[in-house]
Design an enzyme around this catalytic site. Structure first.
Site, PDB file in Angstrom:
ATOM      1  N   ASP A 273       0.761  -1.199   0.195  1.00 12.74           N
ATOM      2  CA  ASP A 273      -0.222  -0.016   0.052  1.00 12.74           C
ATOM      3  C   ASP A 273       0.918   1.346   0.078  1.00 12.74           C
ATOM      4  OD1 ASP A 273      -2.051   1.724   0.148  1.00 12.74           O
ATOM      5  OD2 ASP A 273      -2.545   1.468   2.319  1.00 12.74           O
ATOM      6  N   LYS A 280       1.350   7.931   0.414  1.00  9.55           N
ATOM      7  CA  LYS A 280       2.030   7.838   2.085  1.00  9.55           C
ATOM      8  C   LYS A 280       3.264   8.498   2.101  1.00  9.55           C
ATOM      9  CE  LYS A 280      -0.478   3.714   3.455  1.00  9.55           C
ATOM     10  NZ  LYS A 280      -1.332   4.331   4.305  1.00  9.55           N
ATOM     11  N   ARG A 354     -11.179  -0.601   2.225  1.00 11.14           N
ATOM     12  CA  ARG A 354     -12.632  -0.525   2.332  1.00 11.14           C
ATOM     13  C   ARG A 354     -13.207  -0.583   0.770  1.00 11.14           C
ATOM     14  NH1 ARG A 354     -12.523   5.001   5.288  1.00 11.14           N
ATOM     15  NH2 ARG A 354     -10.822   4.124   5.788  1.00 11.14           N
TER      16      ARG A 354
HETATM   17  N1  BES Z   1      -3.223   0.176   5.078  1.00 15.39           N
HETATM   18  C1  BES Z   1      -3.796   1.440   5.871  1.00 15.39           C
HETATM   19  C2  BES Z   1      -4.028   1.256   7.189  1.00 15.39           C
HETATM   20  C3  BES Z   1      -2.722   0.936   8.161  1.00 15.39           C
HETATM   21  C4  BES Z   1      -1.923   2.044   8.732  1.00 15.39           C
HETATM   22  C5  BES Z   1      -2.465  -0.426   8.291  1.00 15.39           C
HETATM   23  C6  BES Z   1      -0.883   1.455   9.535  1.00 15.39           C
HETATM   24  C7  BES Z   1      -1.325  -0.753   9.145  1.00 15.39           C
HETATM   25  C8  BES Z   1      -0.692   0.037   9.682  1.00 15.39           C
HETATM   26  C9  BES Z   1      -4.796   1.969   4.952  1.00 15.39           C
HETATM   27  O1  BES Z   1      -5.204   1.643   3.849  1.00 15.39           O
HETATM   28  C10 BES Z   1      -5.010   3.283   5.091  1.00 15.39           C
HETATM   29  O2  BES Z   1      -4.047   3.935   4.457  1.00 15.39           O
HETATM   30  N2  BES Z   1      -5.787   3.915   5.653  1.00 15.39           N
HETATM   31  C11 BES Z   1      -5.965   5.520   5.958  1.00 15.39           C
HETATM   32  C12 BES Z   1      -7.229   5.962   5.996  1.00 15.39           C
HETATM   33  C13 BES Z   1      -7.471   7.312   5.578  1.00 15.39           C
HETATM   34  C14 BES Z   1      -6.960   7.725   4.115  1.00 15.39           C
HETATM   35  C15 BES Z   1      -8.976   7.614   5.350  1.00 15.39           C
HETATM   36  C16 BES Z   1      -5.207   5.840   7.305  1.00 15.39           C
HETATM   37  O3  BES Z   1      -5.796   5.077   8.360  1.00 15.39           O
HETATM   38  O4  BES Z   1      -4.832   6.859   7.443  1.00 15.39           O
HETATM   39 ZN    ZN Z   2      -4.211  -0.289   3.258  1.00 16.39          ZN
HETATM   40 MN    MN Z   3      -4.006   2.942   2.168  1.00  8.83          MN
END
Ligand code: BES
Ligand code: ZN
Ligand code: MN
Length: 499
Positions: A273, A280, A354
């Site tokens: 990801d 990110k 999601r």
């Molecule tokens: N894979 C991430 C969440 C994650 C964060 C998993 C840290 C394991 C460790 C997920 O896809 C993500 O990026 N979520 C975002 C959501 C936001 C953009 C609404 C987040 O949590 O910042």
């Molecule tokens: Zn993710």
């Molecule tokens: Mn993500």
């Protein structure tokens, strides 16, 4: 590791080390520990009297038997307070003992009694199972990419029991624990693999090999198959990647239960990801190789269920996709219509878990499930709420929620119920589309669950956000090494067995 279960006295065993145990506060040990203490002329009593060893759970001390016993070493493992002792304590004691032995150059084999089946009076089969689980999980080593192999710990464990009534039950339990531990190890291996090695097609290839070994039915859908099903939301996440998305389907359908409505497990399998166009920050981005830990837990649990011959129909679905930025990638602002026909507006391409779940959960309706549980490393916010102590549990079905909490208790994998109030939906109402994929920072865990709920029509459903528990940035305890934890496998096995 090889585990044998044999009748006899621990004190008489020929091994590089024998493992005895001790509860806190005991001054004169009984049972097998007592027999070893007497053979050592009271060395364990002296140890206790000195105050140097109190029997604290997870602590260990090594003694040398100087020819007084066939085994040259005796490891005393602390069990903690008798009143607080449970199966999770027994797992921890076994894991700590193994880790202590692994540090000793000369120990390649050891013999042990089963922790918890004596004074604590826990059920023998479960005690055998957690002994095997704790030991095998402590012995875990991640895939090795160094030219030199890492040093291996003891390779043989002999479980010794004097009482012929308990022995067969220990044996059954040990074999159970082995199957479960192998499921956890499978999940850890998948999550620990680097993202250039484990891309979606490789996950599918490994799931296929594992399925053949454990007797699961295996099916996989490629992107053309998914396009024919209108799984456009999942496919959009995959568009920036050179790797083709895969929907991996594993089925355990034992004869007696072959046609019953199945329990369906769905895992988020983002093999890496980056965040996509909503990229990110690069700090610790490498950890996002484990963003497929939900899928890994589903694959691990399915293999364990098959080996355990659980008398239930269970289907596991792993949605394997890589989220990359690219000229072809999907964008913030895009509006997508997937399998359910609901229009979805993209606010962040980093809220991709999601999105792939939306189509995967719509897809599984065809199985007419008895219940569906999804596991996903979905939000960073779940760790803000719960730390690393429990995964978040979201459900709109009380019966399923109760069953999950009971499975959590039995497996030692903690869940904590989080709210799913209708008011959260307001934040994810779309402007131009029916829903949008991010509700902003406030209530982020619940709005993400509410988003997923939109795509779960026709069956009881629960969602587990495991983003905070699937990965340990540093070793947590003897049971939980640095890296992938394999969280969820033991929980899902416990659920399938009792739901
Ligand atoms: N894979 C991430 C969440 C994650 C964060 C998993 C840290 C394991 C460790 C997920 O896809 C993500 O990026 N979520 C975002 C959501 C936001 C953009 C609404 C987040 O949590 O910042
Ligand atoms: Zn993710
Ligand atoms: Mn993500």
């Amino acid at each position: 590791m090889e585990i044998n279960v044999v009748p006899g006295n621990l004190a008489e065993q020929q091994a590089d080390c024998i493992v005895v145990n001790l509860f806190e506060g005991v001054t004169v040990p009984g049972g097998a520990t007592g027999a070893v203490d007497r053979a050592l002329d009271g060395a364990i009593r002296s140890l206790i009297a000195s105050g140097d060893f109190t029997g604290k759970l997870g602590s260990t001390t090594l003694l040398y038997s100087d020819g007084k016993l066939p085994s040259p070493r005796v490891l005393v493992a602390g069990l903690g307070e008798l009143a607080k002792f449970d199966l999770q304590s027994a797992r921890k004691a076994a894991a700590s003992a193994y880790r202590a032995l692994a540090k000793l150059k000369g120990v390649k084999s050891f013999a042990t009694i089963v922790h918890g089946a004596g004074l604590a009076g826990l059920e023998p089969e479960s005690c055998g199972a957690v002994l095997a689980e704790g030991t095998l999980l402590a012995a875990y080593q991640p895939p090795n990419y160094k030219r030199e192999a890492p040093e291996a710990g003891p390779a043989t464990m002999t479980v010794v029991e004097f009482d012929p009534q308990k022995l067969p039950r220990f044996n059954v339990g040990v074999r159970r624990g082995e199957a479960i531990a192998h499921g956890v190890i499978t999940a850890r291996d998948l999550s620990n693999e680097p993202p250039n090695v484990l891309f979606p097609a490789e996950m599918a290839a490994r799931a296929k090999v594992l399925a053949a070994r454990s007797g699961l039915n295996f099916t996989v859908l490629n992107e053309a198959d998914m396009a024919a099903l209108n799984m456009n939301i999942l496919l959009a996440v995959s568009r920036g990647s050179v790797h083709e998305a895969q929907l991996i389907i594993l089925e355990h359908a034992p004869g007696t239960a072959a046609n019953e409505p199945p329990l369906v497990l769905v895992g988020k399998g983002i093999t890496f990801d980056t965040g996509g166009i909503s990229i990110k920050p690069s700090d610790r981005m490498e950890e996002m190789k484990h963003d497929m830990s939900g899928a890994a837990a589903v694959i691990g649990a399915m293999n364990a269920l098959a080996r355990l011959k659980v008398d239930r129909r269970v289907i596991g679905v792993a949605a394997a996709v890589e989220n990359m930025p690219d000229g072809n990638a999907f964008r913030p602002g895009d509006i997508l219509v997937g399998m359910t026909g609901k229009s979805t507006e993209i606010l962040s391409t980093d809220a991709e878990g999601r999105l792939i779940l939306a189509d995967a959960l719509a897809y599984v309706a065809r199985f007419q499930p008895k219940a569906v549980v999804d596991l996903a490393t979905l939000t960073g916010a779940i760790g803000v709420a719960l730390g690393q102590q429990a995964a978040g549990l979201f459900s709109n079905n009380e019966e399923l929620e109760t069953a999950l909490l009971a499975a959590s208790k039995r497996s030692g994998e903690r869940l904590w119920p989080m709210p799913m109030w209708e008011e959260y939906v307001e934040a994810i109402k779309g402007d131009m589309a029916e829903v949008k994929n991010s509700g902003g920072r406030t209530g982020g865990v619940s709005t993400s669950a509410k988003f997923i709920e939109h795509f779960t029509e026709g069956y009881p459903w629960a969602h587990l956000d495991i983003a905070n528990v699937a990965w340990a940035t540093a070793e947590r305890d003897a049971l939980t090494p640095r890296g992938a934890t394999g969280f969820g496998v033991r929980l899902l096995v416990a659920l399938a067995e009792n739901y």
